[in-house]
Scaffold this motif. Structure first.
Motif, PDB file in Angstrom:
ATOM      1  N   GLY A 154     -16.015 -53.877 -45.164  1.00  0.00           N
ATOM      2  CA  GLY A 154     -16.726 -55.159 -45.283  1.00  0.00           C
ATOM      3  C   GLY A 154     -17.934 -55.041 -44.295  1.00  0.00           C
ATOM      4  N   PHE A 155     -17.518 -54.782 -42.913  1.00  0.00           N
ATOM      5  CA  PHE A 155     -18.442 -54.853 -41.752  1.00  0.00           C
ATOM      6  C   PHE A 155     -19.559 -53.833 -42.175  1.00  0.00           C
ATOM      7  N   ILE A 156     -19.261 -52.834 -42.746  1.00  0.00           N
ATOM      8  CA  ILE A 156     -20.303 -51.670 -42.539  1.00  0.00           C
ATOM      9  C   ILE A 156     -21.350 -52.040 -43.879  1.00  0.00           C
ATOM     10  N   VAL A 157     -20.643 -52.569 -45.119  1.00  0.00           N
ATOM     11  CA  VAL A 157     -21.633 -52.720 -45.975  1.00  0.00           C
ATOM     12  C   VAL A 157     -22.375 -54.226 -45.942  1.00  0.00           C
ATOM     13  N   GLY A 158     -22.096 -54.959 -44.996  1.00  0.00           N
ATOM     14  CA  GLY A 158     -22.748 -56.258 -44.386  1.00  0.00           C
ATOM     15  C   GLY A 158     -23.601 -55.882 -43.762  1.00  0.00           C
ATOM     16  N   ILE A 159     -23.566 -54.916 -42.679  1.00  0.00           N
ATOM     17  CA  ILE A 159     -24.469 -54.458 -41.774  1.00  0.00           C
ATOM     18  C   ILE A 159     -25.573 -53.812 -42.705  1.00  0.00           C
ATOM     19  N   GLU A 160     -25.421 -53.000 -43.542  1.00  0.00           N
ATOM     20  CA  GLU A 160     -26.257 -52.231 -44.468  1.00  0.00           C
ATOM     21  C   GLU A 160     -27.167 -53.425 -45.088  1.00  0.00           C
ATOM     22  N   ARG A 161     -26.440 -54.200 -45.763  1.00  0.00           N
ATOM     23  CA  ARG A 161     -26.940 -55.254 -46.697  1.00  0.00           C
ATOM     24  C   ARG A 161     -28.098 -56.099 -45.809  1.00  0.00           C
TER      25      ARG A 161
END
Length: 99
Positions: free
Chosen positions: A14-21
């Motif tokens: 979730g953290f990685i997807v949120g940063i990328e988004r």
């Protein structure tokens, strides 16, 4: 540690997807790190339940919150403060509401 592993993986994803988004949508309003971490953690918690009806209820609640967020984004003017998914989930008992 084995019991925490799925939750830690969910938080990391979730953290990685949120940063990328957030980095890919510069200048545009989009779901951020907090929202993706909450969604992924909720998914991990829901997956851990043995009762299928509790999982269905939590999933339906989450989808309702996401849908309400998108409806608010469509119908609320740009002059009004942007309401994200985290805001809809948060309790409505703030000090400003009570005034």
């Amino acid at each position: 540690m084995n019991t925490l592993k799925p939750y830690l993986i969910a938080l990391a994803v979730g953290f990685i997807v949120g940063i990328e988004r957030e980095n890919s949508k510069i200048g545009k309003k989009s779901l951020g790190i907090r929202t993706f971490v909450l969604i992924s953690l909720l998914g991990a918690i829901t997956g851990g339940f043995e009762n299928i009806w509790i999982s269905i209820l939590i999933t339906a609640f989450s989808l309702t919150m996401i849908f309400s967020s998108y409806v608010l984004q469509i119908f609320v003017k740009n002059s009004v403060v942007h309401l994200g998914l985290t805001t809809e989930i948060a309790p409505c008992c703030s000090s400003e509401t009570n005034k």
